[in-house]
Design a protein around this motif. Sequence first.
Motif, PDB file in Angstrom:
ATOM      1  N   ARG A 382       0.832  -1.213   0.000  1.00 61.33           N
ATOM      2  CA  ARG A 382       0.000   0.000   0.000  1.00 61.33           C
ATOM      3  C   ARG A 382       0.863   1.258   0.000  1.00 61.33           C
ATOM      4  O   ARG A 382       0.515   2.278  -0.605  1.00 61.33           O
ATOM      5  N   SER A 385       1.977   1.845  -3.508  1.00 64.93           N
ATOM      6  CA  SER A 385       0.825   2.274  -4.330  1.00 64.93           C
ATOM      7  C   SER A 385       0.581   3.775  -4.199  1.00 64.93           C
ATOM      8  O   SER A 385       0.252   4.443  -5.178  1.00 64.93           O
ATOM      9  N   THR A 678      -1.714  -2.758  -7.636  1.00 67.91           N
ATOM     10  CA  THR A 678      -3.052  -2.737  -7.043  1.00 67.91           C
ATOM     11  C   THR A 678      -3.634  -4.154  -6.963  1.00 67.91           C
ATOM     12  O   THR A 678      -4.300  -4.518  -5.980  1.00 67.91           O
TER      13      THR A 678
END
Length: 1010
Positions: A382, A385, A678
């Motif tokens: 994350r 990302s 993702t």
Amino acid sequence: MRLRRLSMRAIGPFAGEYTIDFDQVTASGLYLLDGPTGSGKSTIIDAITWGLYGSVAGGEDSSNDRIRSTHADPSVDSYVDLVFTVGSGTYRVRRTPQWVKPGRKTPIQATAKLWKLDEGALDSGDIEAGHVLETKARDTGIAIGDILGLNKNQFVQTIILPQGKFADFLRLGSAARTDLLEQIFDTSIYRQFAEDLGALAGQAGKKVEAGHQEFSQAVGTLISVLSPEEDALEGLRASRDQISEPEDAGSLFSLLAEAVEDTEAAAEKAVSECTAAEALLKAAQENLSAQQDLEKNLARRKELLDNQAERREEAPRMDALDGQLTRDQKARQVLPYVKAHEDALQATEDATKQLAQSSTVAAGDINEDVLNALRSRLNDLRSQSGTLAELRAVERSIATEEARQKADATKLKEQQELLEADTAAAGEIPEKLEAARSAKEEAHTLAASAPSVQAALDLATKRSTQFGELQALREKVSQAEAKAKEHAQAVERSQDELRQVTDAWVASTAANLALELSPGSPCPVCGSVDHPGPAQSSETSATRDDVDLTTAAFNKQKSLFDKAANQLESLRGRASVMEEENGDATAEALDKAIEEAREALQAATNAGRDEAKHAALVDELVQKQETLRAKISEGASQISALESAIAQRKETIATHTERVEKERDGYSSVAERLDALTQKITDADTEASAVQAVLNARADERKQREDLDQALSSSEFETAAQVRQSLVNPEDAATWKDQISRHRDGLRDIAKELESDPLASLAGDEEPEVGAAQEAHDAANLAADKARRAASDAQSLASQSKRRMSEVISSRASWQKIKDSAGPIVRLSGLANGSRKYSRTGIPLATYVLQQRFEHVVQRANEHLAEISLGRYELQTTEEKESGTRQQKVGLGLQVLDHSGESGGDSIRATRTLSGGETFYVALTLALALADVVCAENGGIQLDTLMIDEGFGSLDESTLDQVMQLLTGLASGGRAVALVSHVSEMKKMVPEQITVLPQPDGSSRLEVHA
């Protein structure tokens, strides 16, 4: 009423326009209308009367056609304009008669208009500023009648006394004299008062009769209610019909009261018998009810006992159902724990299956350490990302900025082209604007000449019209010259003839005298009685009559010549004026001037329209110039802004492109790299969630198992299966509960009713006697019903009789009250209307009032009459009966008492036996007395103007002196008296004069000497 000013034009013999200022003429009170017979003196009176009422003073024997002058120019309209003052103010009326204007076939209708003027209007000369009251001929006449208080006939009988009408008031019958006097003295209030009293008396009489009828109807209604024997019925009716006054009803009242008392006694007896029958019926009703209740209670006891036995047989089955319902209630207390444990087992199984689909970790290897490792890896993904997401946005903006860069370059090129076009267009406008402004000024100058051109056209048109009139006038001058020449020749011939006849008459005078000589008689020339050589007749001779006839013929021809000469001179004068105005103009020159003026006017008119068009074009070019200047400025600003934006955007694109290329990491784009990352985050999150779900489900299963075991240990059930086996279907449970409740409630209710009254006291072997009790009740009911009807009828008759008797008493009292109230008004009406029942004289109030007024008039007239007639005549009223009425006498007739009658004593004469002169001055004294009395009465009509048309010629010198002394005295007292006469002696007596002068052409003119 007082006349203030009279203006008239083209009225009767007066062709011109004349004004009479009565304020000046009546300064001394007495003035004379003088002129030869037939000259038009009466026309002035006609003008006044016609101006007020729309008809002349002469009445039915005179025509309104004589108002329009036949001597005036046919194109001149006629009018009468009169100003007068009465108690309510000063008024002005103007009338025009119907007439046909030359060139029209239909006549112009008569008109009239009425104003009320301010008091100072005549002094200031501002009579046009009054308040308009009426604008129609008919309405004006009605309004003036209301203002003066006199209609036209009464006006000429009291104020203006025209020829042939002067003695009308003297000779009027009582009825006509009554109408006139009532109008003059305004005594209509007495007649109206009597009529109102009569109407009130009639209404009162109707009310009295209505009261009588109401009384008779009330008695008749009472008699019909009592319904006595036929003989008695007829006797009561006969007694009623004989009553004409409320005081006569005593004996009838006694008979009716006795009959009403009899009905009340009969009603009391019937009520007593009804009460006894009702008591017997009540006892029979009570016995019947008791027997019926016993029969019903025995049947109910048997029904309850049978129902109780049936319910007791059902008791074991009801107890078994009740036991099953009790076990169901206990099982439902444990059932939630069973369901919760089953749901936890199913959740653990579902979570294990989901884990197998999203993770390679075996279910048996799952623990908290595995879950923590998965969560740590997810956090790392994350973080990566977030960084790539920001770079993806930058990467996307590069394409957007490049597209904008391309669009701005295209727009920059377009703006540069538009700027060049607008700059070129703005350079062309100044030249166009200058041309438009010049055209506008030229059109304005030409349009401004329109008024002067129109004036020139009007002048040319007028001169052309005058030129045509001048040609026609020259033709008339030629014709008038020929006509005047003919008349001059005729005058010359007539003059020669007159000279010849005169010479012949002179030459034959001596011969004519000689023919009259006789022997011994003196000669009228020399006086000698001897006539030795009398003159002899010549061949040509003429008499005085021949001379007179020839002179008359000559005068006629001379008059025609003078008229033609005057007309010729008038035409020549008009032609001379028009020739000076036209100069030496010709028809062709005038037509050419008109045509040129019309063309110039059309050009000026067109220029006016062109000026508007050029002005609009100027405004349009100015607006366009301002618009282009604004667009050029705005375009330059936009080009500058676009060039700056393109340069800045180029630098930004280069910076962003360099940063993005560093972070692609082998992918074609940052977006592609972010999509792959993702997906990894999604897979890791799904796996961690599946592991967490399995761990949570296992923990919940353990807890629900513990709760279930504890619930089972506290109940009578050992396993979850036993709990489910003890459950009852909810619908069956509801049905069983209802059956059990109804069974137990029924047994309880039956026992309670058997133990309560009236069933508790029954043994079951009783025998009711309902039939016998019913028969006894029916017989008592029939007897009681008969007694009730008899009592009701008797009471109703007694009540109606008593109520109707009260109505009879009330109606008699009302009748008496109405009669007492009506008495005074009936008697007063009889007195006011001359009823012989109430009035000894039989004279109505209105007539009595007029008698008193008329007596005053006659007394005042006799004062004048004694002076004029030197005590010979005296007027007396007579009690003349009014034809066609029931009045005994009126008292408004007239007769003359002649103190120099037959045998030197007094004699009574009818007014129609007086001579012309006597009638004149007797009527005059009566008219003057009427005016005196009216002026003395409060609220009466002001008769301070009197116009007497002719009659003075019928008086001898002595009587004329007496009449003039009387009239002079009246004038000195504030009256305005006009005398219309051609008697020459009157001119010496009256200095203020309006003189009518006849003209050779038959018309007349006025001269005022004041």
